[in-house]
Design an enzyme around this catalytic site. Structure first.
Site, short mmCIF file in Angstrom:
data_model
loop_
_atom_site.label_atom_id
_atom_site.label_comp_id
_atom_site.label_asym_id
_atom_site.label_seq_id
_atom_site.Cartn_x
_atom_site.Cartn_y
_atom_site.Cartn_z
N TYR A 1 0.85 -1.18 0.00
CA TYR A 1 0.00 0.00 0.00
C TYR A 1 0.89 1.24 0.00
O TYR A 1 1.78 1.37 0.84
CB TYR A 1 -0.89 0.02 1.24
CG TYR A 1 -1.92 1.13 1.18
CD1 TYR A 1 -3.19 0.89 0.67
CD2 TYR A 1 -1.61 2.42 1.60
CE1 TYR A 1 -4.13 1.91 0.59
CE2 TYR A 1 -2.54 3.44 1.51
CZ TYR A 1 -3.80 3.18 1.00
OH TYR A 1 -4.72 4.19 0.90
N GLN B 1 -10.96 0.10 1.11
CA GLN B 1 -11.41 -0.69 -0.04
C GLN B 1 -10.24 -1.39 -0.73
O GLN B 1 -10.35 -2.53 -1.21
CB GLN B 1 -12.23 0.16 -1.02
CG GLN B 1 -11.53 1.38 -1.63
CD GLN B 1 -11.64 2.63 -0.76
OE1 GLN B 1 -11.90 2.54 0.45
NE2 GLN B 1 -11.43 3.80 -1.33
N ASN C 1 -3.47 5.89 6.23
CA ASN C 1 -4.19 6.67 7.25
C ASN C 1 -4.94 5.73 8.21
O ASN C 1 -4.79 4.51 8.15
CB ASN C 1 -5.13 7.68 6.58
CG ASN C 1 -6.22 6.99 5.77
OD1 ASN C 1 -6.50 5.80 5.94
ND2 ASN C 1 -6.83 7.72 4.85
N SER D 1 6.52 9.13 13.60
CA SER D 1 7.97 8.94 13.57
C SER D 1 8.65 9.53 14.81
O SER D 1 8.11 10.40 15.48
CB SER D 1 8.51 9.61 12.30
OG SER D 1 9.78 9.10 12.00
N GLN E 1 12.76 15.15 11.74
CA GLN E 1 11.68 14.28 12.20
C GLN E 1 10.43 15.09 12.45
O GLN E 1 9.32 14.69 12.11
CB GLN E 1 12.06 13.58 13.52
CG GLN E 1 12.97 12.41 13.35
CD GLN E 1 12.41 11.41 12.37
OE1 GLN E 1 11.33 10.87 12.57
NE2 GLN E 1 13.13 11.16 11.29
N HIS F 1 7.71 15.84 9.83
CA HIS F 1 6.88 14.77 9.30
C HIS F 1 5.43 14.93 9.71
O HIS F 1 4.51 14.68 8.93
CB HIS F 1 7.36 13.41 9.82
CG HIS F 1 8.35 12.73 8.94
ND1 HIS F 1 8.06 12.37 7.66
CD2 HIS F 1 9.63 12.36 9.15
CE1 HIS F 1 9.12 11.78 7.11
NE2 HIS F 1 10.10 11.77 8.00
N GLU G 1 12.59 4.77 17.47
CA GLU G 1 12.60 4.28 16.09
C GLU G 1 13.97 4.54 15.44
O GLU G 1 14.58 3.64 14.89
CB GLU G 1 11.49 5.02 15.31
CG GLU G 1 11.38 4.59 13.86
CD GLU G 1 10.46 5.51 13.07
OE1 GLU G 1 10.15 6.63 13.56
OE2 GLU G 1 10.05 5.12 11.96
N HIS G 2 14.42 5.79 15.49
CA HIS G 2 15.75 6.17 14.98
C HIS G 2 16.61 6.63 16.15
O HIS G 2 16.14 7.39 16.99
CB HIS G 2 15.66 7.36 14.02
CG HIS G 2 14.76 7.15 12.85
ND1 HIS G 2 13.46 7.61 12.84
CD2 HIS G 2 14.96 6.55 11.65
CE1 HIS G 2 12.90 7.30 11.67
NE2 HIS G 2 13.78 6.65 10.94
N ASP H 1 16.88 7.32 5.43
CA ASP H 1 15.49 7.36 4.99
C ASP H 1 15.31 6.92 3.55
O ASP H 1 14.28 6.36 3.18
CB ASP H 1 14.94 8.80 5.11
CG ASP H 1 14.39 9.07 6.49
OD1 ASP H 1 14.28 8.12 7.28
OD2 ASP H 1 14.07 10.23 6.77
N GLU I 1 0.84 -37.00 28.73
CA GLU I 1 -0.04 -35.88 28.41
C GLU I 1 -1.49 -36.34 28.18
O GLU I 1 -2.34 -35.55 27.78
CB GLU I 1 0.50 -35.10 27.21
CG GLU I 1 1.92 -34.58 27.46
CD GLU I 1 2.32 -33.38 26.62
OE1 GLU I 1 1.85 -33.27 25.49
OE2 GLU I 1 3.11 -32.55 27.14
N HIS J 1 -2.00 -40.61 20.22
CA HIS J 1 -0.64 -40.25 19.85
C HIS J 1 0.31 -41.43 20.12
O HIS J 1 1.16 -41.76 19.30
CB HIS J 1 -0.17 -39.03 20.66
CG HIS J 1 -0.70 -37.72 20.17
ND1 HIS J 1 -2.04 -37.43 20.12
CD2 HIS J 1 -0.07 -36.62 19.69
CE1 HIS J 1 -2.21 -36.20 19.64
NE2 HIS J 1 -1.02 -35.68 19.38
#
Lengths: 426, 426
Positions: free
Chosen positions: A123, A185, A208, A231, A253, A256, A321-322, A355, A409, A414
């Site tokens: 996506y 969708q 989103n 981020s 950062q 963003h 994250e970074h 990046d 068991e 088995h």
């Protein structure tokens, strides 16, 4: 930018409360998914009309459209894409896992077979967040894994077209199957298929809140990557670092997203104060200064520690994250860093280097999940099957033990499955 | 057991609709989680009283309790546990991923750092499903990964005690931290911690619907393993296979659960008929025959294909949790199998061999998810951090390209972070 002194006891955190959607949003997403399951392409087209304002009769991107988009790019831009692709491929091919096996002395063979997924869907957001780098970072690991069918989807603009940069990046990677659809969708069409779109096995890529909710809902039907949060960057620096560079990285950062978080952790108060001043000055000159300002005000923070060890502990608590390490000897601290998505060492490893360009993936764990999650990886597009080939010798030696374990068991069938193979002659 | 002829066009599937819980169950789980977050141990004890009927003042299992349970086991049972542990450790240590790095000619260093998770929590069901093998299969990968803190939880019986087999298996693996708690309250305590229990980073292990719903709800706060569905086996066999052994293996799955699915796919009608007869006969003699019968009636199936190739295609469509290949040359088919959790080759690799003993993990993808999921693995308890150390040479050579890429994506502050590092002298 707020400044806080930390002792061993001050808790630090980058955590933000990330909306898991309203009841209404969740209901909308469920409805969209059901509609697409029932009415296929017609439903996707109708939602595209409603949400993207675009009339898209044929969802599939044509070869002609790919060519046109490619033609709209400058040669210099294509060259940059090519360089980035080369670097990203070089890095990711080293992540490829291989099948292995071994034999025991008794003739038993055990192993692990690695198989690429049959198909993957990526996506790519539309509008101003239509980043060619998203295409590279999601598609290249799948390509490196050997996934045969890679499908790209992205919401069209009102003109029914996709971003030329996104199309060009896809073309450069040899992607042949792309659809002009977005939102829940698109996720539904990828997970369940339509009359012309075959379903995929895994869906990755940012989106989103509707895309995120739809991914959560189809998880299990298909695999998904992580649900990415806003981020973050943490800079770990001592008095040798350049405040101008640190401020620029923090702001990269912050631009963003108003929810992005930028943090400096340092054992040097003079550096902390210099960075604070630089952030204010550089902020004023940024085109996206309103976004960056909100991010810095709400989620920016300078932590001043007594010692570098204390600063390292704070970084591990943040699990950013970074992480940039800007100290006199960054490599020396690497062994002490337990939690971070990507680690940038030294003054020339500015976060934007990673990046787009250096090679490692930019899809990274956010919001403290680096405690247990990893960057998007080639092995995320490979799966394992265990292999067990027991020899007659191994079997006859262990059959009684195995049957006894089964009975321990309480699973008699088995035990009998084992005993059905004990031969008279053994 | 139903028999169906398949041509290339007949769809085959092991898929069962797995309940995702009722609205009421989901609400109950949410309430339990909130209570435990708010009231900690007191809430856990209250729920333990209510759901398990046990008065547990001190949740933690004492050393004394561990010793007592160990003492209750026969030496032969301890020996079997030890053999199984040895085999499982030998297999899993080969899955351990290592950090790596490489240098480019321009001096840049790139790599991937591997770090074990700090902590992991293992859920072990109580009652008749309190399997020592669950302890081994969940704990050993975490141990092999190097996880320092491994916590076991299991619901107590009415007497406030845990299963001796489970305690003995834990003791044998050197587990020191165990709690007598189960259900959603145990998952909440592991995810959020209480006044005496520190939170963990990842939770694995099977459980009932409340445990599964709680794991889903805390996912993101911590990592979780898969949500396991009912067990399945597919046997791929030709006319050389022994119908008695196949029937015994099919029934060993069927006795697990009325929702379990056992399937034979073969190119031999005589074999199909012989297996059908054997299943009926062996079923009658099983202690858990009522469970096995329901499973075989509802989810058992014999598929007869025209050719072995067609049979292989059907297996790939099924993507079974367990696959046995009982043909004249099982290894020759391995390359054609794309989707299966664990693959058992030849007559001595009965599926129960792998359940307890051979070495590979028994936590496997079910319900068709072998298309994109894998067995529980050591790397599930390790995480990766990307490493980027750009050299001055690499930086000055590529800085313009990187800045241009940033501007192509409309992110000016990213470009400026790069440009802040371009030195006069470069």
């Amino acid at each position: 930018m707020k400044m806080t002194s930390i002792s061993g006891k001050t808790a630090v955190s980058l955590k933000r409360t990330i909306g898991s959607g309203t009841e209404e949003q969740r209901k909308t997403v469920s409805t969209i998914i059901e509609e697409v399951k029932k009415n296929g392409n017609a439903a996707v087209s109708a939602f595209t009309k409603r949400f993207d304002g675009a009339d898209v009769a044929d969802l599939r991107v044509t070869e002609q459209e790919m060519k046109e988009a490619y033609g709209m790019m400058k040669q210099s831009e294509i060259d940059i894409l090519k360089s980035a692709i080369c670097n990203i491929k070089e890095y990711h091919k080293r992540q490829l896992a291989s099948s292995w096996f071994y034999h025991r002395k008794d003739g038993t063979m055990l192993g692990q077979k690695i198989t690429p997924l049959d198909s993957a869907g990526v996506y790519v957001p539309g509008g101003t967040a239509a980043y060619p780098s998203s295409v590279l970072m999601n598609v290249i690991p799948a390509l490196a894994a050997g996934v045969e069918r890679i499908v790209l989807v992205s919401p069209p603009g009102k003109d029914g077209k996709l971003s030329p940069g996104v199309l060009a990046a896809a073309a450069e990677l040899g992607i042949k199957e792309m659809y002009k659809m977005g939102g829940a969708q698109a996720i539904a069409a990828l997970a369940y298929g339509t009359e012309t779109i075959a379903p995929v096995d895994k869906i990755t890529g940012p989106g989103n809140i509707y895309v995120a909710l739809a991914k959560r809902e189809v998880f299990g039907q298909v695999d998904i990557d992580m649900i990415a949060g806003p981020s973050e960057i943490a800079v770990l620096a001592d008095q040798t670092a350049d405040p101008r560079e640190i401020a620029a990285d923090l702001l990269s950062q912050a631009e963003h997203d108003t929810m992005a978080s930028s943090v400096l952790v340092t054992d040097s108060r003079p550096l902390a104060e210099a960075v604070q001043k630089e952030v204010d000055q550089q902020l004023e000159r940024l085109p996206r200064k309103e976004i960056a300002r909100q991010s810095i005000e709400n989620y920016g923070r300078i932590y001043v520690a007594e010692t570098l060890d204390e600063a390292v502990s704070a970084v591990n608590e943040l699990a950013p994250e970074h992480l940039e390490i800007l100290t006199v000897q960054p490599e020396a601290l690497l062994g002490k860093i337990r939690h971070a998505g990507a680690i940038f060492l030294g003054p020339y490893s500015s976060e934007p280097v990673g990046d787009y360009f250096a090679g490692p993936n930019h899809v990274l764990p956010t919001n403290g999940t680096a405690r247990f999650s990893s960057p998007l990886n080639v092995t995320d597009f490979q799966k394992r099957s265990s292999i067990i080939s027991y020899s007659r010798e191994a079997f006859s030696e262990n059959a009684e033990k195995i049957a006894a374990f089964a009975r321990l068991e309480g699973l008699e069938a088995h035990a009998r499955a084992i005993e059905s193979r004990i031969r008279e002659e053994d």
